[in-house]
Scaffold this motif. Structure first.
Motif, PDB file in Angstrom:
ATOM      1  N   ARG A   1       2.522   7.245  -9.605  1.00 22.47           N
ATOM      2  CA  ARG A   1       3.335   6.129 -10.120  1.00 22.47           C
ATOM      3  C   ARG A   1       4.585   6.650 -10.816  1.00 22.47           C
ATOM      4  O   ARG A   1       5.625   6.012 -10.782  1.00 22.47           O
ATOM      5  CB  ARG A   1       2.529   5.280 -11.123  1.00 22.47           C
ATOM      6  CG  ARG A   1       1.205   4.781 -10.632  1.00 22.47           C
ATOM      7  CD  ARG A   1       1.300   3.669  -9.656  1.00 22.47           C
ATOM      8  NE  ARG A   1       2.050   2.536 -10.166  1.00 22.47           N
ATOM      9  CZ  ARG A   1       2.346   1.474  -9.428  1.00 22.47           C
ATOM     10  NH1 ARG A   1       1.942   1.404  -8.176  1.00 22.47           N
ATOM     11  NH2 ARG A   1       3.020   0.482  -9.939  1.00 22.47           N
TER      12      ARG A   1
ATOM     13  N   MET B   1       6.997   8.003  -8.071  1.00 28.16           N
ATOM     14  CA  MET B   1       7.621   6.877  -7.394  1.00 28.16           C
ATOM     15  C   MET B   1       8.975   6.546  -8.001  1.00 28.16           C
ATOM     16  O   MET B   1       9.924   6.223  -7.314  1.00 28.16           O
ATOM     17  CB  MET B   1       6.634   5.730  -7.583  1.00 28.16           C
ATOM     18  CG  MET B   1       6.970   4.425  -7.044  1.00 28.16           C
ATOM     19  SD  MET B   1       5.484   3.392  -7.295  1.00 28.16           S
ATOM     20  CE  MET B   1       6.201   2.123  -8.329  1.00 28.16           C
ATOM     21  N   ASN B   2       9.066   6.673  -9.333  1.00 28.63           N
ATOM     22  CA  ASN B   2      10.302   6.307 -10.014  1.00 28.63           C
ATOM     23  C   ASN B   2      11.342   7.419 -10.021  1.00 28.63           C
ATOM     24  O   ASN B   2      12.468   7.203 -10.466  1.00 28.63           O
ATOM     25  CB  ASN B   2       9.991   5.860 -11.437  1.00 28.63           C
ATOM     26  CG  ASN B   2       9.228   4.547 -11.430  1.00 28.63           C
ATOM     27  OD1 ASN B   2       9.726   3.560 -10.913  1.00 28.63           O
ATOM     28  ND2 ASN B   2       8.016   4.551 -11.931  1.00 28.63           N
TER      29      ASN B   2
ATOM     30  N   LEU C   1      12.751   8.255  -7.592  1.00 24.15           N
ATOM     31  CA  LEU C   1      13.775   7.757  -6.676  1.00 24.15           C
ATOM     32  C   LEU C   1      14.981   7.240  -7.457  1.00 24.15           C
ATOM     33  O   LEU C   1      16.122   7.426  -7.066  1.00 24.15           O
ATOM     34  CB  LEU C   1      13.197   6.636  -5.801  1.00 24.15           C
ATOM     35  CG  LEU C   1      14.118   6.119  -4.712  1.00 24.15           C
ATOM     36  CD1 LEU C   1      14.303   7.156  -3.625  1.00 24.15           C
ATOM     37  CD2 LEU C   1      13.568   4.843  -4.098  1.00 24.15           C
ATOM     38  N   PHE C   2      14.699   6.597  -8.596  1.00 24.62           N
ATOM     39  CA  PHE C   2      15.791   6.062  -9.405  1.00 24.62           C
ATOM     40  C   PHE C   2      16.564   7.193 -10.077  1.00 24.62           C
ATOM     41  O   PHE C   2      17.780   7.119 -10.231  1.00 24.62           O
ATOM     42  CB  PHE C   2      15.252   5.067 -10.435  1.00 24.62           C
ATOM     43  CG  PHE C   2      14.611   3.875  -9.785  1.00 24.62           C
ATOM     44  CD1 PHE C   2      15.364   3.019  -9.000  1.00 24.62           C
ATOM     45  CD2 PHE C   2      13.254   3.639  -9.913  1.00 24.62           C
ATOM     46  CE1 PHE C   2      14.786   1.939  -8.368  1.00 24.62           C
ATOM     47  CE2 PHE C   2      12.658   2.559  -9.285  1.00 24.62           C
ATOM     48  CZ  PHE C   2      13.426   1.710  -8.507  1.00 24.62           C
TER      49      PHE C   2
ATOM     50  N   TYR D   1       9.611  14.647  -5.851  1.00 24.47           N
ATOM     51  CA  TYR D   1       9.264  13.277  -5.446  1.00 24.47           C
ATOM     52  C   TYR D   1       8.124  13.273  -4.433  1.00 24.47           C
ATOM     53  O   TYR D   1       7.090  12.663  -4.643  1.00 24.47           O
ATOM     54  CB  TYR D   1      10.526  12.631  -4.875  1.00 24.47           C
ATOM     55  CG  TYR D   1      10.410  11.224  -4.347  1.00 24.47           C
ATOM     56  CD1 TYR D   1      10.199  10.153  -5.209  1.00 24.47           C
ATOM     57  CD2 TYR D   1      10.570  10.956  -2.996  1.00 24.47           C
ATOM     58  CE1 TYR D   1      10.143   8.857  -4.719  1.00 24.47           C
ATOM     59  CE2 TYR D   1      10.514   9.671  -2.496  1.00 24.47           C
ATOM     60  CZ  TYR D   1      10.294   8.620  -3.366  1.00 24.47           C
ATOM     61  OH  TYR D   1      10.236   7.338  -2.878  1.00 24.47           O
TER      62      TYR D   1
ATOM     63  N   TYR E   1      -0.990  10.768  -4.131  1.00 18.93           N
ATOM     64  CA  TYR E   1      -1.134   9.315  -4.250  1.00 18.93           C
ATOM     65  C   TYR E   1      -1.149   8.686  -2.860  1.00 18.93           C
ATOM     66  O   TYR E   1      -1.888   7.746  -2.585  1.00 18.93           O
ATOM     67  CB  TYR E   1       0.044   8.796  -5.090  1.00 18.93           C
ATOM     68  CG  TYR E   1       0.042   7.324  -5.431  1.00 18.93           C
ATOM     69  CD1 TYR E   1      -1.100   6.709  -5.916  1.00 18.93           C
ATOM     70  CD2 TYR E   1       1.206   6.572  -5.315  1.00 18.93           C
ATOM     71  CE1 TYR E   1      -1.082   5.355  -6.246  1.00 18.93           C
ATOM     72  CE2 TYR E   1       1.240   5.230  -5.644  1.00 18.93           C
ATOM     73  CZ  TYR E   1       0.093   4.631  -6.114  1.00 18.93           C
ATOM     74  OH  TYR E   1       0.126   3.308  -6.447  1.00 18.93           O
TER      75      TYR E   1
ATOM     76  N   ILE F   1      10.851  -4.972  -6.706  1.00 15.55           N
ATOM     77  CA  ILE F   1      11.252  -3.590  -6.987  1.00 15.55           C
ATOM     78  C   ILE F   1      10.049  -2.668  -6.904  1.00 15.55           C
ATOM     79  O   ILE F   1      10.084  -1.609  -6.278  1.00 15.55           O
ATOM     80  CB  ILE F   1      11.920  -3.497  -8.374  1.00 15.55           C
ATOM     81  CG1 ILE F   1      13.234  -4.276  -8.358  1.00 15.55           C
ATOM     82  CG2 ILE F   1      12.174  -2.043  -8.756  1.00 15.55           C
ATOM     83  CD1 ILE F   1      13.940  -4.324  -9.677  1.00 15.55           C
ATOM     84  N   GLU F   2       8.964  -3.127  -7.504  1.00 13.90           N
ATOM     85  CA  GLU F   2       7.751  -2.299  -7.542  1.00 13.90           C
ATOM     86  C   GLU F   2       7.197  -2.065  -6.129  1.00 13.90           C
ATOM     87  O   GLU F   2       6.903  -0.934  -5.748  1.00 13.90           O
ATOM     88  CB  GLU F   2       6.744  -2.977  -8.488  1.00 13.90           C
ATOM     89  CG  GLU F   2       5.319  -3.062  -8.026  1.00 13.90           C
ATOM     90  CD  GLU F   2       4.513  -1.853  -8.428  1.00 13.90           C
ATOM     91  OE1 GLU F   2       4.792  -1.312  -9.508  1.00 13.90           O
ATOM     92  OE2 GLU F   2       3.618  -1.474  -7.666  1.00 13.90           O
TER      93      GLU F   2
ATOM     94  N   THR G   1       9.611   0.199  -4.122  1.00 10.55           N
ATOM     95  CA  THR G   1       9.582   1.591  -4.568  1.00 10.55           C
ATOM     96  C   THR G   1       8.290   2.278  -4.142  1.00 10.55           C
ATOM     97  O   THR G   1       8.300   3.423  -3.701  1.00 10.55           O
ATOM     98  CB  THR G   1       9.705   1.654  -6.105  1.00 10.55           C
ATOM     99  OG1 THR G   1      10.654   0.688  -6.512  1.00 10.55           O
ATOM    100  CG2 THR G   1      10.137   3.008  -6.560  1.00 10.55           C
ATOM    101  N   ARG G   2       7.182   1.555  -4.252  1.00 11.18           N
ATOM    102  CA  ARG G   2       5.905   2.166  -3.881  1.00 11.18           C
ATOM    103  C   ARG G   2       5.846   2.455  -2.387  1.00 11.18           C
ATOM    104  O   ARG G   2       5.498   3.561  -1.973  1.00 11.18           O
ATOM    105  CB  ARG G   2       4.736   1.262  -4.284  1.00 11.18           C
ATOM    106  CG  ARG G   2       3.405   1.988  -4.208  1.00 11.18           C
ATOM    107  CD  ARG G   2       2.215   1.098  -4.479  1.00 11.18           C
ATOM    108  NE  ARG G   2       2.142   0.024  -3.510  1.00 11.18           N
ATOM    109  CZ  ARG G   2       2.339  -1.254  -3.789  1.00 11.18           C
ATOM    110  NH1 ARG G   2       2.622  -1.633  -5.009  1.00 11.18           N
ATOM    111  NH2 ARG G   2       2.259  -2.164  -2.835  1.00 11.18           N
TER     112      ARG G   2
END
Lengths: 170, 441
Positions: free
Chosen positions: A21, A24-25, A27-28, A62, A69, B275-276, B279-280
């Motif tokens: 999780r 996943m972020n 990416l931002f 990433y 996961y 968004i979630e 992104t996942r």
């Protein structure tokens, strides 16, 4: 399944889920890095020489940290022409056997990662580029990613084994 | 054992293990690492990791998650629903119109998507139920969606072409430009096929009934046109910045992802859930994609070490004494055969280093070959036993669409794709005109 194994499965899954999780972020982070370097370059006229390499490092983190996961959610593609026709217990049994191949690959990858990281630390290995960053930090991250994949593959092996015996681990 | 035999043995083992249904990346990585240890002993244990490390120099790969993200943003936010609706009202009155509209929808989605997964998801979950409800022949429309979604890897931005560009050391932009006309041509061939079949047999694709047509006002029709503007604008701005050299390839992909998110926000379709989910899903597909590349790099490093490239070269040129065209056609056929068993990303990483030097040596244009490769890949994408699109279709399609329907539906589309490949083989200008124009040749 013996209690330690069940605990192992539960902890590994929970840990990899959380790490996935977070990954996943990334990416931002990657997007922010690239966009800010674009804006800086356009406004100041000077490119940030480390932005691209740094992005590549973030990308590696990433997918290496997120890979476990993806195993957990069964997102790694399979050639399932025969596999999909098997009954669930038979599928679990095949998986429990064939995942040993995956574990073998990940063990070799992990061993290589440790040795390569060790080399990078001892000889202060740098990337051949203008920025010339030290390579060990990214190698450490990659090796950790591979290790998490390995743990997840082992956890999946136990889950498949349990499912094949008709007593799945919840 | 000779290097040819070892290579053959590795491929055979890989095929056999893939049949078990274990994860593709794991099987390929296992064969690669086991072969390395077996051939060169314990000293080779670092090879798989070092082969993976090569990815760090492949900067264009940074674009992959962003182009995947764009596609999912389109499908998860529901922007695709409005797009579908637009084509629905504009094409609906014609016989087979909804299917024709779906082809157009797929072209538009392909322009906002780097792989074919998002197009597939949109087609199967949004277009397919509507088409079935309007009495369209289920085999025809299932084929339309599978054939149409495969355009995602031919029309820019295409992640597959980026990967090819890296392996072949060719400019990404040239490949993208080369993919546009073949992609549009293939879409046109699909459209003609649908139109002709529905003309001959109107039951396959009935026009929208008069009462439903009457309910759609002209005002609504023009209002809906606006929906189509969003993806076109996102694609246009992103490509415009890239073509004029304002942003680099990698930067453009991040800009594209940002624009897609903004477009969703402007449409008031952006929520935390969107968004979630986006992104996942982006993470999961990117991980799958990149782990296959890692494993394939390990595999190809082994036969690279064996000198298999030289061996194949001497086999084709000296032992069999084939003409360049015969070799080229054998290569393409091998893609179709291998592609039915192997994932196309893995195939590219494994086979392209073998083929591309030969292609260049024989005097063929590597850009053109890249387009041919991608088109043959598309055939592999939709043909059993191995095809992402088949798996996805099975998972996403409504229950009345059976596996038999899915398998039958692709026959005409696979045939049309073959015809397209032959056309591009015969007329390379279709692919090369645009890139040559751009580079002023």
């Amino acid at each position: 399944m013996p209690r330690p194994i069940e605990l192992f499965v539960r902890y590994v899954d929970a840990m990899n889920r959380r790490i996935g999780r977070i990954a996943m972020n990334l990416l931002f982070v990657l997007a922010a890095l690239l966009l800010s370097s674009t804006v800086t370059r356009l406004l100041l006229g000077a490119p940030i020489n480390w932005a691209l390499e740094m992005s590549q490092f973030v990308l590696s983190a990433y997918y290496l940290l997120g890979g476990a996961y993806a195993i957990q959610l069964d997102s790694h593609v399979r050639m399932d022409i025969f596999y999909s026709r098997l009954s669930p217990p038979k599928r679990a049994l095949t998986d429990a056997i064939t995942i040993l191949f995956v574990i073998f690959y990940l063990v070799v990858l992990f061993a290589g990662g440790i040795s390569s990281t060790n080399y990078a630390i001892v000889y202060k290995q740098q990337n051949y580029s203008a920025w010339a960053p030290l390579l060990w930090p990214i190698k450490v991250v990659m090796t950790i990613g591979v290790f998490l994949m390995l743990l997840q593959a082992i956890s999946t092996f136990f889950k498949d084994l349990a499912a094949a015996r008709g007593k799945p681990i919840a | 054992m000779s290097s040819e035999l070892i290579t053959l043995f590795m491929f055979a083992t890989m095929m056999a293990l893939l049949m078990t249904g274990q994860r593709v990346f794991g099987v390929i990585g296992f064969v690669g690492s086991a072969a390395a240890l077996w051939l060169w002993g314990e000293g080779a244990f670092e090879m798989p990791f070092n082969a993976s490390f090569q990815v760090l120099n492949w900067y264009p790969l940074i674009t992959a998650p962003f182009f995947i993200f764009m596609g999912y943003m389109l499908s998860e936010s529901g922007m695709a629903n409005n797009l579908y609706r637009m084509f629905h009202v504009w094409f609906g009155p014609v016989q087979g119109g909804l299917a024709l509209g779906t082809v157009a929808l797929m072209v538009l989605i392909a322009a906002m998507n780097g792989l074919s997964v998002a197009g597939m998801a949109i087609g199967a979950t949004i277009a397919l139920p509507e088409l079935l409800r309007h009495g369209y022949d289920k085999r025809m429309v299932t084929g339309v969606i599978q054939g149409g979604s495969s355009l995602g890897i031919l029309i820019p931005p295409s992640v597959v072409l980026v990967l090819y560009a890296m392996i072949a050391r060719q400019p990404v932009l040239q490949l993208w430009l080369a993919g546009i006309f073949p992609g549009l041509m293939m879409a046109a061939i699909f459209a003609i096929y649908i139109y002709v079949r529905c003309r001959i047999n109107p039951e396959l694709g009935p026009a929208l009934p008069a009462e439903e047509r009457a309910r759609i006002t002209w005002f609504e029709r023009f209002l809906l046109l606006r929906e189509g503007l969003m993806p076109v604008a996102v694609f246009g701005i992103m490509m415009g910045l890239f073509l004029t050299g304002v942003t680099s390839l990698v930067e453009s992909s991040a800009v594209g992802a940002l624009l897609a998110t903004l477009a969703a926000a402007i449409e008031r379709k952006l929520s935390w859930k969107v968004i979630e989910d986006t992104t996942r899903k982006t993470l999961l597909i990117s991980c799958m994609f990149l782990w296959i590349i890692l494993a394939a790099l390990c595999f190809s490093a082994v036969y690279d070490g064996l000198g298999a490239i030289k061996a194949i070269e001497s086999l084709l040129f000296n032992n069999w004494d084939l003409s360049p065209w015969a070799i080229l056609i054998i290569m393409l056929l091998s893609f179709v055969v291998m592609g039915t068993f192997l994932d196309d990303t893995a195939m590219l990483v494994i086979v392209a280093p073998l083929y591309i030097p030969l292609v260049i040596k024989m005097g063929f244009n590597p850009i053109w070959f890249g387009v041919l490769y991608t088109m043959t890949c598309q055939i592999a994408y939709i043909t059993p036993p191995f095809g992402y699109n088949l798996f996805l279709m099975r998972a996403l399609a409504p229950p009345e669409v059976t596996l038999v329907d899915i398998y039958r539906s692709i026959v005409p589309f696979a045939a049309m794709m073959m015809i397209s490949v032959i056309i591009i083989l015969a007329f390379p200008q279709i692919a090369l005109w645009l890139p040559n124009l751009y580079s002023g040749r």
